[in-house]
Design a protein around this motif. Structure first.
Motif, PDB file in Angstrom:
ATOM      1  N   ARG A  42     -10.664   3.275   3.740  1.00 16.88           N
ATOM      2  CA  ARG A  42     -11.438   2.676   4.830  1.00 16.88           C
ATOM      3  C   ARG A  42     -12.148   3.767   5.628  1.00 16.88           C
ATOM      4  O   ARG A  42     -13.320   3.645   5.964  1.00 16.88           O
ATOM      5  CB  ARG A  42     -10.529   1.847   5.731  1.00 16.88           C
ATOM      6  N   ARG A  43     -11.429   4.860   5.885  1.00 19.77           N
ATOM      7  CA  ARG A  43     -12.011   5.976   6.637  1.00 19.77           C
ATOM      8  C   ARG A  43     -13.131   6.648   5.846  1.00 19.77           C
ATOM      9  O   ARG A  43     -14.137   7.061   6.413  1.00 19.77           O
ATOM     10  CB  ARG A  43     -10.952   7.010   6.992  1.00 19.77           C
ATOM     11  N   SER A  58       0.834  -1.187   0.000  1.00 17.09           N
ATOM     12  CA  SER A  58       0.000   0.000   0.000  1.00 17.09           C
ATOM     13  C   SER A  58       0.876   1.246   0.000  1.00 17.09           C
ATOM     14  O   SER A  58       1.770   1.370   0.825  1.00 17.09           O
ATOM     15  CB  SER A  58      -0.867  -0.018   1.257  1.00 17.09           C
ATOM     16  N   ILE A 115      -5.794  13.413   8.436  1.00 17.30           N
ATOM     17  CA  ILE A 115      -5.646  12.784   7.128  1.00 17.30           C
ATOM     18  C   ILE A 115      -5.910  13.880   6.107  1.00 17.30           C
ATOM     19  O   ILE A 115      -7.049  14.306   5.922  1.00 17.30           O
ATOM     20  CB  ILE A 115      -6.615  11.597   6.942  1.00 17.30           C
ATOM     21  N   GLU A 172     -16.146   4.545   6.217  1.00 14.83           N
ATOM     22  CA  GLU A 172     -16.664   4.743   7.574  1.00 14.83           C
ATOM     23  C   GLU A 172     -17.517   6.014   7.653  1.00 14.83           C
ATOM     24  O   GLU A 172     -18.610   5.998   8.209  1.00 14.83           O
ATOM     25  CB  GLU A 172     -15.483   4.905   8.543  1.00 14.83           C
ATOM     26  N   ILE A 174      -0.215   7.691   6.366  1.00 12.90           N
ATOM     27  CA  ILE A 174      -1.110   6.539   6.308  1.00 12.90           C
ATOM     28  C   ILE A 174      -1.172   6.012   4.882  1.00 12.90           C
ATOM     29  O   ILE A 174      -0.787   6.689   3.942  1.00 12.90           O
ATOM     30  CB  ILE A 174      -2.532   6.885   6.794  1.00 12.90           C
ATOM     31  N   SER A 175      -1.692   4.823   4.740  1.00 13.89           N
ATOM     32  CA  SER A 175      -1.801   4.227   3.411  1.00 13.89           C
ATOM     33  C   SER A 175      -3.080   4.687   2.732  1.00 13.89           C
ATOM     34  O   SER A 175      -4.035   5.136   3.381  1.00 13.89           O
ATOM     35  CB  SER A 175      -1.807   2.705   3.529  1.00 13.89           C
ATOM     36  N   HIS A 207      -5.113   2.720   1.431  1.00 13.08           N
ATOM     37  CA  HIS A 207      -6.127   1.762   1.866  1.00 13.08           C
ATOM     38  C   HIS A 207      -6.793   2.237   3.158  1.00 13.08           C
ATOM     39  O   HIS A 207      -8.001   2.109   3.329  1.00 13.08           O
ATOM     40  CB  HIS A 207      -5.527   0.372   2.065  1.00 13.08           C
ATOM     41  N   GLU A 208      -5.993   2.791   4.063  1.00  7.06           N
ATOM     42  CA  GLU A 208      -6.544   3.321   5.313  1.00  7.06           C
ATOM     43  C   GLU A 208      -7.424   4.523   5.031  1.00  7.06           C
ATOM     44  O   GLU A 208      -8.495   4.669   5.626  1.00  7.06           O
ATOM     45  CB  GLU A 208      -5.408   3.705   6.268  1.00  7.06           C
TER      46      GLU A 208
END
Length: 109
Positions: free
Chosen positions: A54-55, A40, A83, A58, A47-48, A50-51
């Motif tokens: 994901r956020r 990633s 982020i 969410e 951060i990646s 992918h993270e």
């Protein structure tokens, strides 16, 4: 998992790891999967992607369905948790995950 993490663990430079993985992969069920797909990329070294995705999911799952958040508002919410990605990046990730824009996510009463 990031190439940076692997490079540090193996005491190599990131470019060496990248060159080792380039044009290499596995043939799985008649489909070529590049080794680089397992890593990633980092966003601004924190951060990646992918993270971040994901956020985004969410945030979208927890939004009010009658007034869904725009990509700009999602970007602002992500900034609140350190982020830092632009509205355009939110839109790009949302499209990659096949999530509709706020106009089409809106549920009427």
């Amino acid at each position: 998992l990031t190439q940076d993490f692997l490079a540090k663990r193996c005491n190599l430079s990131i470019s060496s790891v990248s060159r080792c993985l380039m044009h290499k992969g596995i043939d799985f069920q008649h489909r070529f999967i590049a080794y680089s797909d397992f890593f990633s990329p980092l966003l601004h070294g924190k951060i990646s992607s992918h993270e971040a995705k994901r956020r985004i999911v969410e945030i979208i799952k927890s939004e009010d369905k009658e007034t869904p958040l725009s990509d700009q508002k999602i970007s602002e919410k992500l900034k609140q948790v350190d982020i830092y990605i632009t509205q355009r990046t939110v839109a790009k990730y949302r499209k990659q995950m096949r999530i509709l824009n706020s106009h089409y996510r809106k549920k009427s009463k």
